[in-house]
Design an enzyme around this catalytic site. Structure first.
Site, PDB file in Angstrom:
ATOM      1  N   GLU A 192       0.892  -1.114   0.040  1.00  0.00           N
ATOM      2  CA  GLU A 192       0.016   0.048  -0.006  1.00  0.00           C
ATOM      3  C   GLU A 192       0.851   1.276   0.036  1.00  0.00           C
ATOM      4  OE1 GLU A 192      -2.778   0.637   3.334  1.00  0.00           O
ATOM      5  OE2 GLU A 192      -4.011   1.717   2.178  1.00  0.00           O
ATOM      6  N   MET A 330       0.442  -2.710   8.677  1.00  0.00           N
ATOM      7  CA  MET A 330      -0.160  -2.896   7.474  1.00  0.00           C
ATOM      8  C   MET A 330      -1.086  -3.989   7.492  1.00  0.00           C
ATOM      9  SD  MET A 330      -0.684  -1.705   4.442  1.00  0.00           S
ATOM     10  CE  MET A 330      -1.882  -2.760   3.220  1.00  0.00           C
ATOM     11  N   ASN A 332      -2.510  -6.154   5.514  1.00  0.00           N
ATOM     12  CA  ASN A 332      -2.601  -7.296   4.283  1.00  0.00           C
ATOM     13  C   ASN A 332      -3.318  -8.196   4.841  1.00  0.00           C
ATOM     14  OD1 ASN A 332      -0.062  -5.928   3.187  1.00  0.00           O
ATOM     15  ND2 ASN A 332       1.007  -6.935   4.969  1.00  0.00           N
ATOM     16  N   HIS A 364      -6.956  -1.841  14.959  1.00  0.00           N
ATOM     17  CA  HIS A 364      -7.201  -1.051  13.767  1.00  0.00           C
ATOM     18  C   HIS A 364      -6.805  -2.111  12.559  1.00  0.00           C
ATOM     19  CE1 HIS A 364      -6.370   2.624  11.328  1.00  0.00           C
ATOM     20  NE2 HIS A 364      -5.578   1.863  10.644  1.00  0.00           N
ATOM     21  N   GLU A 365      -5.792  -2.519  12.354  1.00  0.00           N
ATOM     22  CA  GLU A 365      -5.395  -3.451  11.492  1.00  0.00           C
ATOM     23  C   GLU A 365      -6.512  -4.480  11.105  1.00  0.00           C
ATOM     24  OE1 GLU A 365      -3.625  -2.100   9.527  1.00  0.00           O
ATOM     25  OE2 GLU A 365      -2.565  -0.805  10.838  1.00  0.00           O
ATOM     26  N   HIS A 368      -9.747  -3.599   9.557  1.00  0.00           N
ATOM     27  CA  HIS A 368      -9.420  -3.523   8.105  1.00  0.00           C
ATOM     28  C   HIS A 368      -9.792  -4.836   7.343  1.00  0.00           C
ATOM     29  CE1 HIS A 368      -7.889   0.716   7.338  1.00  0.00           C
ATOM     30  NE2 HIS A 368      -6.807   0.396   8.022  1.00  0.00           N
ATOM     31  N   GLU A 387      -9.520   4.301   6.269  1.00  0.00           N
ATOM     32  CA  GLU A 387      -8.620   4.855   7.593  1.00  0.00           C
ATOM     33  C   GLU A 387      -9.403   5.586   8.399  1.00  0.00           C
ATOM     34  OE1 GLU A 387      -6.112   3.411   7.874  1.00  0.00           O
ATOM     35  OE2 GLU A 387      -5.137   2.934   5.976  1.00  0.00           O
TER      36      GLU A 387
HETATM   37  N1  BES Z   1      -3.139   1.034   5.776  1.00  0.00           N
HETATM   38  C1  BES Z   1      -1.986   1.482   6.801  1.00  0.00           C
HETATM   39  C2  BES Z   1      -0.907   1.403   6.541  1.00  0.00           C
HETATM   40  C3  BES Z   1      -0.212   2.316   5.702  1.00  0.00           C
HETATM   41  C4  BES Z   1       0.090   3.641   6.197  1.00  0.00           C
HETATM   42  C5  BES Z   1       0.355   2.076   4.233  1.00  0.00           C
HETATM   43  C6  BES Z   1       0.748   4.510   5.347  1.00  0.00           C
HETATM   44  C7  BES Z   1       0.701   2.946   3.525  1.00  0.00           C
HETATM   45  C8  BES Z   1       1.222   4.311   3.858  1.00  0.00           C
HETATM   46  C9  BES Z   1      -2.526   1.037   8.457  1.00  0.00           C
HETATM   47  O1  BES Z   1      -3.947   0.318   8.248  1.00  0.00           O
HETATM   48  C10 BES Z   1      -2.364   2.209   9.171  1.00  0.00           C
HETATM   49  O2  BES Z   1      -3.410   2.717   9.242  1.00  0.00           O
HETATM   50  N2  BES Z   1      -1.284   1.845  10.026  1.00  0.00           N
HETATM   51  C11 BES Z   1      -1.236   3.046  11.211  1.00  0.00           C
HETATM   52  C12 BES Z   1      -1.415   2.762  12.501  1.00  0.00           C
HETATM   53  C13 BES Z   1      -2.568   2.729  12.817  1.00  0.00           C
HETATM   54  C14 BES Z   1      -2.966   2.029  14.292  1.00  0.00           C
HETATM   55  C15 BES Z   1      -3.038   4.187  12.903  1.00  0.00           C
HETATM   56  C16 BES Z   1       0.248   3.437  10.701  1.00  0.00           C
HETATM   57  O3  BES Z   1       0.847   2.961   9.943  1.00  0.00           O
HETATM   58  O4  BES Z   1       0.482   4.532  11.297  1.00  0.00           O
HETATM   59 ZN    ZN Z   2      -5.229   1.692   8.473  1.00  0.00          ZN
END
Ligand code: BES
Ligand code: ZN
Length: 937
Positions: A192, A330, A332, A364-365, A368, A387
């Protein structure tokens, strides 16, 4: 970049060689509340004008989505990584559907060398591609065929090679130490948003879903994981040190959710009550550290199954800690990847805030897995759906698992106020924003998509009510499962379920940027209270004064002192102003807007209304979340020039008896902002004294050591929150130079270093911070030593984040050099430099110079991802001199950071706002501090 790869890889796997054709604003004892006057000033239009002069909007990059004449149905994908030479060979055998006859196939492809490509129609003869035309800027490749491919299904075969890069995106290498201390590498993925194309040629858009059959050829002593369970594992015929691991076919899914990991890991496992096999993979020898996340995950899966009323669709889910990892985690599908610090908990060495963070990230994950993976956004414009929703429901999940965390109050400080701050800028953006080019997509992984997204969903949930909200969510997931959806689709389902005008209300929040300030005045009419309520756009430089003021559909709730926790009345403000009669309110009662601080807006009360609310701060009859909200609104109004900062300082003094962690945390954060602003003046020490005075009573109440089994200031069962509060208060006192705190911190630090008495995990950050802030080169050397010795990444990060507190300029320089050294993981360099910039005026200057001097290396490290935006924001956001805005702007005009363009503009705007604030209020603040010390007789 990858031109030489074809020569380095062994050609046994790829048979034929054909030459290549052509992603600061965060926050104090003797207030006589009766004399508090709410001074309203509307005076900052000039700051606005300056901002407009400096900031020009960037040009959009030309971008077109992939043609729709050919699409994939199934990807047969085999990858063979070389963990020594950092290359990989790949074979794609994709079943595709030609919708319209064509002799070209356009796919996404970046940093990959295609060796051969051919197409075979079902039952027909194979046609080799004669040209591979790489459009590097667009990250696409056009495969040309000598004759037209006819409408129908067929198989597209592509052999290719690529590099296991060190940029933490695509298919990349991650470094770790083996048990014997030898440096080894794992091969891992982060796709992503748009980096699956760096691992294999593909249709790398979220709406182009297909199934995946993945095989990995890996050293036989390594763990190989992918989205699905292993269905076959056999020796690799050409090399007996290798095995071929085959995984089950995935459900139809988007490319950005595909993942594979090859490395050395241990794991802990358990089955959730709904029959899903859950494993947490940890570095070798650290399986125990996976237990906390395992518990959270096994509780969370059934919670979501029940909440969504849709089961988790895969047979297993793995959660794995990756040493080098750019994001926090992430999602996945079936193989969720995490930074070590977002997954691993050591009962002895992890602090309370780490546990809380792990719980939130896991929550969070896993959300998703339904919201994002099962139903996916149609295009990145709807990223916020993913998000924002996950960032809301992670709190619901943690509240379910750990009610003692009082996590919803923390939401207001962590997400809600953060979103309001960013969204008050002229350079904010609407939640739904048109994006095309990958750099534009990277840019929207920001507080608008996450925190504003989560905040408007919380407001919506409150407006609809939990029952209808769940009904609508369930309908949405069922209707769009295994498909794609847009923001409108969710509104339709929620509208159906609730019978309320969801689209009309929500469009005003997601399609236009910003939010309103609700202006309220009251009048007593007999038994009733008549409220005059109006809305204007709130800007960080003051309210919108122009003609075309946007407006919102604002759900407004009202409570009174009779029951501060209970909403007495709800209205939907759908015009610029209205009058609301609240029945049966006696003259001595107060009336408050927005109980629970749920509505996404700020409030400006009339002086009389505000004065009536203030005793509720001191006597704690206002809810914690509302005490927090009131303070935060007033702070923001002060920054915008609508009230004097002195009034806010007086209000802060009313918090001297505050028991609540989150209320303190938010206040502390705002004081940090003020302290940073005043570091540009000669009376920076005065605010330190103010901080010491404000935090001393609570510090004394808490003490240094927790009392086991005993409820602290926050009441029975508040051990977690007391630990957080203790860390916050001691850190604040220590940093502000409170002598008894400093002495005790030094004593405990010495015992810790000498191994006499190891500091409890919750006390380490405040102690490290305190001794460093008032320390010398010996202190810094000791910290470097502790860093080197630390076995847990959590401890390394804890140290990295506070190193910047050191005061002497030559030592600051050493910290900056350390940030780029081998000792610091590439994803953590940003927080070391950020720590320097955030600690002092000198630190800020030194960090900015360091970033400029090392720009090439830093930019190259993060390849324009979101870490570069974080680095820029942390480094320059705290400047408060006009000319720095011009300097920052000019630097980034000649040093492009495409994924950080909007961040640069936001920072320039913040610098000008800081400068205007300082000019406007500095002298009054100084006088206030002088009067505090020597009150007029
Ligand atoms: N989908 C995101 C990971 C991501 C973030 C991919 C930026 C590409 C670019 C994942 O679900 C996510 O939001 N991760 C957060 C943690 C969350 C608890 C706020 C992160 O990586 O900060
Ligand atoms: Zn996220």
């Amino acid at each position: 970049m990858l031109l030489l790869l074809s020569r380095q890889v062994s050609l046994s796997f790829v048979k034929q060689v054909i030459p290549r054709s052509p992603v600061l604003f965060s926050k104090p004892a003797s207030l006589n509340l009766r004399t508090f006057k709410f001074k309203v000033k509307f005076s900052t239009v000039s700051a606005n004008a300056t901002i407009q002069n400096i900031i020009t909007m960037p040009e959009r990059r030309p971008f077109v989505r992939l043609p729709t004449d050919v699409y994939p149905v199934n990807y047969g994908l085999c990858l063979k990584p070389d963990l020594i030479d950092f290359t990989f060979e790949g074979k794609l055998d994709a079943r595709i559907e030609v919708v319209q006859g064509t002799n070209q196939i356009v796919m996404n492809c970046a940093d990959i060398d295609i060796i051969t490509a051919s197409f075979a129609p079902e039952g027909g003869e194979e046609i080799s591609a004669t040209g591979f035309n790489y459009q590097n800027e667009d990250e696409k490749v056009t495969l040309s065929f000598p004759s037209a491919l006819q409408k129908g299904s067929g198989s597209l075969k592509i052999d290719f090679v690529g590099e296991l890069n060190d940029k933490m995106k695509g298919f990349y290498r991650s470094k770790y130490a083996s048990a014997s201390g030898e440096m080894r590498y794992a091969a891992v993925t982060q796709f992503e948003a748009t980096d699956a194309r760096r691992a294999f040629p593909c249709w790398d858009e979220p709406a182009i879903k297909a199934t995946f059959d993945i095989s990995l050829i890996v050293p036989k002593d390594r763990v190989a994981l992918s989205n699905m369970n292993v269905i076959d594992r056999k020796p690799y015929p050409e090399d007996d040190s290798l095995v071929e691991v085959k995984f089950a076919t995935t459900p139809i899914m988007s490319t950005y959710l595909v993942a594979f990991v090859i490395g050395e890991y241990d794991f802990v496992e358990s089955q959730s009550s709904d029959g899903i096999m859950v494993r947490v993979y940890t570095p070798v020898g650290k399986a125990e550290q996976g237990k906390f996340a395992l518990e959270v995950a096994t509780k969370t899966l059934p919670f979501y199954k029940d909440y969504f009323n849709v089961p988790y669709p895969l047979p297993k889910i793995d959660l794995i800690a990756i040493a080098d990892f750019a994001a926090g985690a992430m999602e996945n599908w079936g193989l969720v990847t995490y930074r070590e610090t977002a997954l691993l908990i050591d009962p002895k060495n992890s602090c309370s805030s780490s546990r809380q963070w792990v719980a939130l990230v896991v929550g969070h994950e896993l959300a998703h897995q339904w919201f994002g993976n099962l139903v996916t956004m149609e295009w990145w414009t709807h990223l916020w759906l993913n998000e924002g929703f996950a960032s809301w429901i992670e709190y619901l999940c943690v509240d379910h698992c750990f009610p003692e965390y009082d996590i919803w109050t923390q939401f207001v400080s962590a997400d809600y106020t953060r979103a309001l701050d960013l969204d008050a800028l002229d350079n904010s953006h609407p939640i739904e924003v048109n994006v095309g080019h990958p750099s534009e997509v990277d840019e929207i992984f920001d507080a608008i998509s996450y925190s504003k997204g989560a905040s408007v969903i919380r407001m919506l949930h409150n407006y609809i009510g939990d029952e209808d909200f769940r009904k609508g969510m369930n309908a949405y997931l069922l209707k769009f499962q295994h498909k794609n959806a847009s923001t409108e689709d969710l509104w339709d389902c929620l509208e159906q379920a609730s019978g309320k005008p969801i689209a009309a209300v929500m469009n005003s929040w997601t399609k236009q940027m910003g939010f309103p300030i609700i202006v309220v005045d009251q009048e007593q009419q007999g038994e009733d209270r008549v409220l005059k309520i109006s809305q204007k756009k709130f800007c960080a430089s003051g309210p919108h004064n122009g003609e075309d003021c946007p407006s919102w559909m604002v759900p407004i709730s009202i409570c009174s002192s009779e029951d501060p926790a209970c909403t007495k009345m709800k209205v939907l403000l759908d015009q610029p102003e209205t009058t609301v009669t609240v029945p049966n309110i006696s003259p001595e009662q107060w009336v408050k807007i927005n109980p629970g601080t749920v509505g996404f807006y700020r409030i400006q009360y009339s002086s009389a209304m505000l004065e009536s609310l203030l005793p509720g701060v001191r006597d704690l009859t206002l809810l914690p979340v509302d005490r927090l909200g009131l303070q935060n609104d007033l702070f923001s109004l002060a920054r915008a020039g609508m009230i004097s900062t002195v009034e806010v300082l007086k209000l802060m003094e009313a918090f001297v008896n505050e028991p609540n962690y989150t209320v303190w945390s938010d206040l502390s954060c705002n004081l940090g902002v003020l302290s940073s602003l005043l570091s540009h003046t000669d009376y920076h020490e005065d605010i330190q004294e103010f901080i010491r005075d404000l935090f001393t009573p609570i510090g004394l109440k808490l003490g240094w050591d927790s009392k086991p089994g005993e409820g602290g200031p926050q009441g029975p069962g508040s051990g977690h929150l007391d630990a957080l509060l203790r860390g916050l208060v001691l850190g604040k006192l220590g940093k502000a130079g409170h002598k008894p705190t400093l002495e005790e911190a030094r004593r405990r630090f010495k015992d810790h270093v000498e191994g006499k008495q190891i500091l409890s995990a919750d006390l380490r950050s405040p102690v490290y911070l305190t001794v460093l802030k008032h320390g010398d080169s010996t202190t810094l050397d000791t910290m470097f030593k502790l860093h080197k010795q630390a076995d847990m990444q959590e401890e390394k990060n804890r140290i990295e984040r506070v190193l910047g507190a050191i005061s002497a300029p030559d030592l600051i320089q050493r910290v900056l050099t350390f940030a780029l050294s081998e000792e610091v993981r590439p994803q953590d360099t940003v927080s070391v430099i950020g720590g320097v910039a955030g600690s002092s005026k000198h630190g800020r200057k030194a960090a900015w110079k360091f970033v400029k001097d090392n720009w090439e290396e830093l930019h190259n490290r993060y390849q324009g991802g979101f870490l570069i935006s974080r680095l820029i924001k942390l480094t320059v956001d705290g400047f408060a001199v006009d000319k720095m805005a011009a300097e920052v702007k000019s630097f980034f005009e000649s040093h492009h950071a495409p994924a950080a363009e909007r961040t640069v503009q936001q920072c320039c705007e913040n610098i000008l706002l800081n400068a205007a604030w300082l000019k406007r209020d500095a002298e009054d603040i100084h006088l206030y501090f002088l009067q505090r010390k020597a009150p007029p007789v």
